[in-house]
Write a protein that holds these residues in place. Sequence first.
Motif, PDB file in Angstrom:
ATOM      1  N   TYR A   1      -7.257  -0.790  -1.715  1.00  0.00           N
ATOM      2  CA  TYR A   1      -7.505  -0.289  -2.888  1.00  0.00           C
ATOM      3  C   TYR A   1      -8.193  -1.037  -3.782  1.00  0.00           C
ATOM      4  CZ  TYR A   1      -3.825   3.421  -2.611  1.00  0.00           C
ATOM      5  OH  TYR A   1      -3.042   4.431  -2.176  1.00  0.00           O
TER       6      TYR A   1
ATOM      7  N   ALA B   1      -2.309  13.164  -7.787  1.00  0.00           N
ATOM      8  CA  ALA B   1      -2.790  12.994  -6.528  1.00  0.00           C
ATOM      9  C   ALA B   1      -4.719  12.881  -6.723  1.00  0.00           C
ATOM     10  CB  ALA B   1      -2.416  13.236  -5.267  1.00  0.00           C
TER      11      ALA B   1
ATOM     12  N   LYS C   1       0.784  -1.112  -0.049  1.00  0.00           N
ATOM     13  CA  LYS C   1       0.015  -0.149   0.139  1.00  0.00           C
ATOM     14  C   LYS C   1       0.952   1.153  -0.001  1.00  0.00           C
ATOM     15  CE  LYS C   1      -3.501   2.279   2.359  1.00  0.00           C
ATOM     16  NZ  LYS C   1      -2.772   3.708   2.547  1.00  0.00           N
TER      17      LYS C   1
ATOM     18  N   ARG D   1       0.846   9.957  -4.625  1.00  0.00           N
ATOM     19  CA  ARG D   1       1.064  11.471  -3.896  1.00  0.00           C
ATOM     20  C   ARG D   1       2.391  12.077  -4.378  1.00  0.00           C
ATOM     21  NH1 ARG D   1       2.541   9.391   0.921  1.00  0.00           N
ATOM     22  NH2 ARG D   1       4.803   9.437   0.334  1.00  0.00           N
TER      23      ARG D   1
ATOM     24  N   ASP E   1       0.567   4.242  -2.472  1.00  0.00           N
ATOM     25  CA  ASP E   1       0.289   5.668  -1.913  1.00  0.00           C
ATOM     26  C   ASP E   1       1.477   6.769  -2.382  1.00  0.00           C
ATOM     27  OD1 ASP E   1      -1.785   4.639  -0.474  1.00  0.00           O
ATOM     28  OD2 ASP E   1      -0.511   4.738   1.503  1.00  0.00           O
ATOM     29  N   THR E   2       2.737   6.286  -2.442  1.00  0.00           N
ATOM     30  CA  THR E   2       3.839   6.947  -2.826  1.00  0.00           C
ATOM     31  C   THR E   2       3.725   7.507  -4.149  1.00  0.00           C
ATOM     32  OG1 THR E   2       5.222   5.931  -1.092  1.00  0.00           O
ATOM     33  CG2 THR E   2       6.255   7.260  -2.781  1.00  0.00           C
TER      34      THR E   2
END
Length: 151
Positions: free
Chosen positions: A71, A89, A11, A19, A15-16
């Motif tokens: 997700y 994002a 995850k 973002r 996310d990285t």
Amino acid sequence: MSELLTTLSKKIEVDTIIRDTFDKVVVLRFGRASDLTCLQQDHILSKAARDVSKFATVALVDVDSEDIQVYIKYFDITLIPSTVFFFNAHHMKMDYGTADHTKWIGAFLSKQDFIDVVEAIFRGAMKGKLIVNSPLPPERIPKFQILYKDV
């Protein structure tokens, strides 16, 4: 072919990439390397990745990873491959003429179809749009019957 693309199984990795990628479309293919349709999609994505590299980043997400299930649930990924798009994002949606605007389900028919979709998302995103119209004719968009159980 899919070994040419980054595979995300945690995850924090998803996310990285969402973002920390700026002014580029993030293309996430949710699926598994053992699935035939995913392999078709991966082949098209890997062939096109270089062509879209100035305005898109492509990565594969392993749906069998326990850490990714948040997700899978959030995007309601029941059919694979499912390809989800982001820009700065923000989740980017596309009207394909189907009930689901949140993701592309199935494999693209050609490398050019994928490039056209990503380019349309990029152009729309640069204009501040969160949903854009599909540049593809309806006959080039995979159709799926979604059956609802116990409704």
